[in-house]
Design an enzyme around this catalytic site. Structure first.
Site, PDB file in Angstrom:
ATOM      1  N   LYS A 126       0.863  -1.193   0.000  1.00  0.00           N
ATOM      2  CA  LYS A 126       0.000   0.000   0.000  1.00  0.00           C
ATOM      3  C   LYS A 126       0.892   1.234   0.000  1.00  0.00           C
ATOM      4  CE  LYS A 126      -4.371   1.245   0.184  1.00  0.00           C
ATOM      5  NZ  LYS A 126      -5.573   0.587  -0.349  1.00  0.00           N
ATOM      6  N   ASP A 166      -7.087   4.486  -4.535  1.00  0.00           N
ATOM      7  CA  ASP A 166      -7.746   4.366  -3.230  1.00  0.00           C
ATOM      8  C   ASP A 166      -8.352   5.751  -2.973  1.00  0.00           C
ATOM      9  OD1 ASP A 166      -7.887   2.422  -0.701  1.00  0.00           O
ATOM     10  OD2 ASP A 166      -7.454   4.395   0.126  1.00  0.00           O
TER      11      ASP A 166
HETATM   12  P1  NDP Z   1     -12.944   7.997  -2.857  1.00  0.00           P
HETATM   13  O1  NDP Z   1     -11.878   8.991  -2.627  1.00  0.00           O
HETATM   14  O2  NDP Z   1     -13.469   7.792  -4.226  1.00  0.00           O
HETATM   15  O3  NDP Z   1     -14.194   8.313  -1.911  1.00  0.00           O
HETATM   16  C1  NDP Z   1     -14.073   8.384  -0.525  1.00  0.00           C
HETATM   17  C2  NDP Z   1     -15.408   8.795   0.058  1.00  0.00           C
HETATM   18  O4  NDP Z   1     -15.350   8.679   1.483  1.00  0.00           O
HETATM   19  C3  NDP Z   1     -15.755  10.231  -0.248  1.00  0.00           C
HETATM   20  O5  NDP Z   1     -17.154  10.373  -0.317  1.00  0.00           O
HETATM   21  C4  NDP Z   1     -15.188  10.955   0.977  1.00  0.00           C
HETATM   22  O6  NDP Z   1     -15.800  12.209   1.239  1.00  0.00           O
HETATM   23  C5  NDP Z   1     -15.507   9.975   2.071  1.00  0.00           C
HETATM   24  N1  NDP Z   1     -14.546  10.136   3.190  1.00  0.00           N
HETATM   25  C6  NDP Z   1     -13.204  10.071   3.124  1.00  0.00           C
HETATM   26  N2  NDP Z   1     -12.656  10.304   4.326  1.00  0.00           N
HETATM   27  C7  NDP Z   1     -13.691  10.508   5.159  1.00  0.00           C
HETATM   28  C8  NDP Z   1     -13.789  10.784   6.537  1.00  0.00           C
HETATM   29  N3  NDP Z   1     -12.700  10.910   7.307  1.00  0.00           N
HETATM   30  N4  NDP Z   1     -15.031  10.917   7.082  1.00  0.00           N
HETATM   31  C9  NDP Z   1     -16.147  10.795   6.314  1.00  0.00           C
HETATM   32  N5  NDP Z   1     -16.107  10.533   4.991  1.00  0.00           N
HETATM   33  C10 NDP Z   1     -14.904  10.383   4.435  1.00  0.00           C
HETATM   34  O7  NDP Z   1     -12.378   6.621  -2.253  1.00  0.00           O
HETATM   35  P2  NDP Z   1     -12.845   5.129  -2.544  1.00  0.00           P
HETATM   36  O8  NDP Z   1     -14.305   5.093  -2.770  1.00  0.00           O
HETATM   37  O9  NDP Z   1     -11.936   4.548  -3.536  1.00  0.00           O
HETATM   38  O10 NDP Z   1     -12.488   4.435  -1.146  1.00  0.00           O
HETATM   39  C11 NDP Z   1     -13.404   4.376  -0.051  1.00  0.00           C
HETATM   40  C12 NDP Z   1     -12.992   3.276   0.894  1.00  0.00           C
HETATM   41  O11 NDP Z   1     -12.981   2.017   0.201  1.00  0.00           O
HETATM   42  C13 NDP Z   1     -11.591   3.416   1.492  1.00  0.00           C
HETATM   43  O12 NDP Z   1     -11.590   2.869   2.799  1.00  0.00           O
HETATM   44  C14 NDP Z   1     -10.737   2.529   0.598  1.00  0.00           C
HETATM   45  O13 NDP Z   1      -9.569   2.072   1.243  1.00  0.00           O
HETATM   46  C15 NDP Z   1     -11.712   1.382   0.352  1.00  0.00           C
HETATM   47  N6  NDP Z   1     -11.436   0.569  -0.829  1.00  0.00           N
HETATM   48  C16 NDP Z   1     -11.371   1.135  -2.083  1.00  0.00           C
HETATM   49  C17 NDP Z   1     -11.154   0.319  -3.176  1.00  0.00           C
HETATM   50  C18 NDP Z   1     -11.187   0.868  -4.568  1.00  0.00           C
HETATM   51  O14 NDP Z   1     -11.178   0.053  -5.514  1.00  0.00           O
HETATM   52  N7  NDP Z   1     -11.282   2.170  -4.773  1.00  0.00           N
HETATM   53  C19 NDP Z   1     -10.894  -1.117  -3.030  1.00  0.00           C
HETATM   54  C20 NDP Z   1     -11.063  -1.616  -1.688  1.00  0.00           C
HETATM   55  C21 NDP Z   1     -11.284  -0.780  -0.641  1.00  0.00           C
HETATM   56  P3  NDP Z   1     -15.034  13.564   0.801  1.00  0.00           P
HETATM   57  O15 NDP Z   1     -15.175  13.646  -0.682  1.00  0.00           O
HETATM   58  O16 NDP Z   1     -15.780  14.628   1.532  1.00  0.00           O
HETATM   59  O17 NDP Z   1     -13.610  13.418   1.260  1.00  0.00           O
END
Ligand code: NDP
Length: 447
Positions: A126, A166
Site C-alpha cells: 500500500k 484508493d
Molecule cells: P474515494 O476517494 O473515491 O471516496 C471516498 C469517500 O469517502 C468520499 O465520499 C469521501 O468524502 C468519504 N470520506 C473520506 N474520508 C472521510 C472521513 N474521514 N469521514 C467521512 N467521509 C470520508 O475513495 P474510494 O471510494 O476509492 O475508497 C473508499 C474506501 O474504500 C476506502 O476505505 C478505501 O480504502 C476502500 N477501498 C477502495 C477500493 C477501490 O477500488 N477504490 C478497493 C477496496 C477498498 P469527501 O469527498 O468529503 O472526502
C-alpha cells in the site's frame, strides 16, 4: 489469543506503539487466528507471525511540487511492500491529509489477506501521501503525481509492485502517474499500475468492481445465511466516492433502495430513494459536495455531519467511506434500528468493539478484507489482460467478479461454521486469507 500470538503481538505493540491503526488491524487478525495457530505448530516453528507483521520493505520520501501561483509545497510519500509470498506487491495509493505510516501499514497488512482471498497471485502492499487533492486544479494534481512518481518509479514494476487507486486517487491520478512512469522508464509497462483508462490498458468493470463486488458478497451472504436478498430492503451507504457510488448502483439492480449517502461534510436522505444518475454525475463528473445533491432532488434533505447517516433506520448498512467510521455506539444504534446486514466497502470501517457487537448479535457481517476484495480482484484481471495484450468484455469481467465474490462468501462462512462460530465471518476471512500465504512462506524458506 494463544501464547505465541500474544508474545508476538506484545512485541509489535512495543515496537510500533505510535501506530494505532496498524495495531488494531494486527490485533483483529491475531484474535481470529488463535485456534488455527494452535492446530498448526509449523506456524510458530517458521516464525510466520513475526515475519508477517514486518513489511519486507518500507519507503518514505519527500514529494515537492509547485502550485499554480508558483509556490513550492512539500508532502510526504509512502510505499510499503508488505508481503510477496504469493505474488508481486499489490495495493492502492491513498492521497488524503490524514495519511501517515500507521494508516498505510494497516492497509498494507490487510491487503496481504485480501489479495490471497481473491485466489489470484498478488502479494500485499500500500502507499500514498498526505497530499490533499481537494480544491486543487488539474494542473496541480498532475504536477503532484509526476513528482510522486519521480521517486516511486524506482520501487515498482509489473513483476515487483503494482499500485492502484484508493481514497483521493481515481482515474485522473492513475493517468498522470502512468504517464510519468512511462516517461521516466522509457518503457510501456502497461501492468505497472491498475485502474487505468480504457484507452491505455484499463479493464472494463474496474471502476465498478469494488462496489459491485461488495453487493455480490452481501447478496450471497443474505441468501446463504438467511434465505433472504436485497429485494425490498432499505440501504444506507456512507461515502459517495468510487466504492459507494457503484455499491449504490448494484444495490438498486439487486432490488434494494438506497435512502442515504454521505461525504466527509454531511449526508443526504431521501426516503423515496437516492437518484443514482444524479449522484454519480455530481460526484464523479463535477467533483461536487454532496450538499449539492439536495439542491437538485426535491425529495432529499441535507444534514451537516457525516456520522449522522448511521442514525437512519435501514436493513442493510454499507460503510464505504473510511476507517473506524462505525464505533460501538453507532453499532448499537444500527442494531436497535433493526439492521440485518452490514457490508464493509471501506477498509476497517468498524472498530473492533463494533464488529464484535454485530457478530455477538448475529447480524450478518461482511468483513472488509473479503467483502471489498472485488476491486483488487479486477485489478488482477487488468494485469492478466495487460500481460496477454487482450481486452475482456464488461460481461466477462463482471461474471468472473460475481462468481468469485460468491465463492469467497461461501468459503468465509463455511470456515466460520467449521469452528462452530457460524456468524464469525472475521475469523472465516482471516483464516481463509492467511492459510495460503503462510503455506507459501513456509515453502519458500525462512527469509
Ligand atoms: P474515494 O476517494 O473515491 O471516496 C471516498 C469517500 O469517502 C468520499 O465520499 C469521501 O468524502 C468519504 N470520506 C473520506 N474520508 C472521510 C472521513 N474521514 N469521514 C467521512 N467521509 C470520508 O475513495 P474510494 O471510494 O476509492 O475508497 C473508499 C474506501 O474504500 C476506502 O476505505 C478505501 O480504502 C476502500 N477501498 C477502495 C477500493 C477501490 O477500488 N477504490 C478497493 C477496496 C477498498 P469527501 O469527498 O468529503 O472526502
Amino acid at each position: 489469543m494463544n501464547k505465541y500470538l500474544s508474545r508476538v503481538y506484545e512485541s509489535v505493540k512495543a515496537r510500533d506503539k505510535f501506530e494505532p491503526e496498524f495495531l488494531q488491524a494486527v490485533n483483529e487478525v491475531f484474535e481470529s487466528l488463535s485456534d488455527y495457530v494452535d492446530e498448526h505448530p509449523e506456524i510458530e516453528a517458521n516464525a510466520i507471525m513475526e515475519r508477517i507483521v514486518e513489511p519486507e520493505r518500507s519507503v518514505e520520501f519527500r514529494v515537492t511540487w509547485v502550485d499554480d501561483n508558483g509556490v513550492a509545497h512539500v508532502n510526504r510519500g509512502y510505499r510499503i511492500q508488505f508481503n510477496s509470498a504469493i505474488g508481486p506487491y499489490k495495493g492502492g495509493l491513498r492521497f488524503h491529509p490524514s495519511v501517515n505510516k500507521s494508516i498505510i501499514k494497516f492497509l498494507g497488512f490487510e491487503q496481504i489477506f485480501k489479495n490471497s482471498l481473491t485466489g489470484l497471485s498478488m502479494g500485499g502492499g500500500k502507499g500514498g501521501s498526505d497530499f490533499d487533492p481537494k480544491g486543487k486544479s488539474d494542473n496541480e494534481i498532475m504536477r503532484f503525481c509526476q513528482n510522486f512518481m519521480l521517486e516511486l518509479n524506482r520501487h515498482i514494476g509489473e513483476n515487483v509492485d503494482v499500485p492502484a487507486g484508493d481514497i483521493g486517487v481515481g482515474g485522473r491520478e492513475i493517468g498522470y502517474l502512468f504517464g510519468a512512469y512511462k516517461k521516466y522508464k522509457d518503457s510501456y509497462d502497461a501492468g505497472v499500475l491498475t485502474g487505468k483508462g480504457l484507452e491505455y490498458g484499463g479493464s472494463l468493470a474496474r471502476k465498478e468492481a469494488t462496489g459491485f463486488g461488495l453487493c455480490y458478497f452481501v447478496s450471497k451472504m443474505l441468501e446463504k445465511m438467511a434465505n433472504d436478498s436485497f429485494k425490498g430492503k432499505d440501504v444506507v451507504i456512507s461515502g459517495s466516492g468510487n466504492v459507494a457510488l457503484y455499491a449504490c448502483k448494484k444495490a438498486y439492480e439487486l432490488g434494494g433502495k438506497v435512502i442515504a449517502m454521505s461525504d466527509s461534510n454531511g449526508y443526504v436522505y431521501n426516503p423515496k430513494g437516492i437518484n443514482f444518475d444524479l449522484m454519480r454525475g455530481l460526484k464523479e463528473d463535477k467533483r461536487a459536495r454532496i450538499s449539492e445533491y439536495a439542491k437538485q432532488d426535491k425529495d432529499a434533505k441535507y444534514f451537516e455531519g457525516s456520522k449522522g447517516v448511521w442514525s437512519i433506520k435501514c436493513d442493510i448498512a454499507l460503510p464505504c467511506a473510511t476507517q473506524n467510521e462505525i464505533d460501538l455506539d453507532i453499532a448499537k444504534v444500527l442494531v436497535a434500528n433493526g439492521v440485518k446486514a452490514v457490508g464493509e466497502g471501506a477498509n476497517m470501517p468498524c472498530t473492533m468493539d463494533a464488529t464484535n457487537f454485530f457478530i455477538a448479535n448475529k447480524i450478518l457481517y461482511a468483513p472488509a478484507k473479503a467483502a471489498n476484495a472485488g476491486g483488487v480482484m479486477v485489478s488482477g484481471l487488468e494485469m492478466a489482460q495487460n500481460a496477454s495484450r487482450l481486452s475482456w468484455t464488461f460481461e466477462e469481467v463482471d461474471n468472473y467478479l460475481h462468481k468469485q465474490m460468491e465463492a469467497i462468501c461461501v468459503k468465509v462462512f463455511d470456515i466460520a461454521s467449521s469452528y462452530n462460530d457460524p456468524f464469525n465471518s472475521v475469523k472465516g476471512a482471516n483464516i481463509a486469507g492467511f492459510e495460503k500465504v503462510a503455506k507459501a512462506m513456509i515453502a519458500q524458506g525462512i527469509l
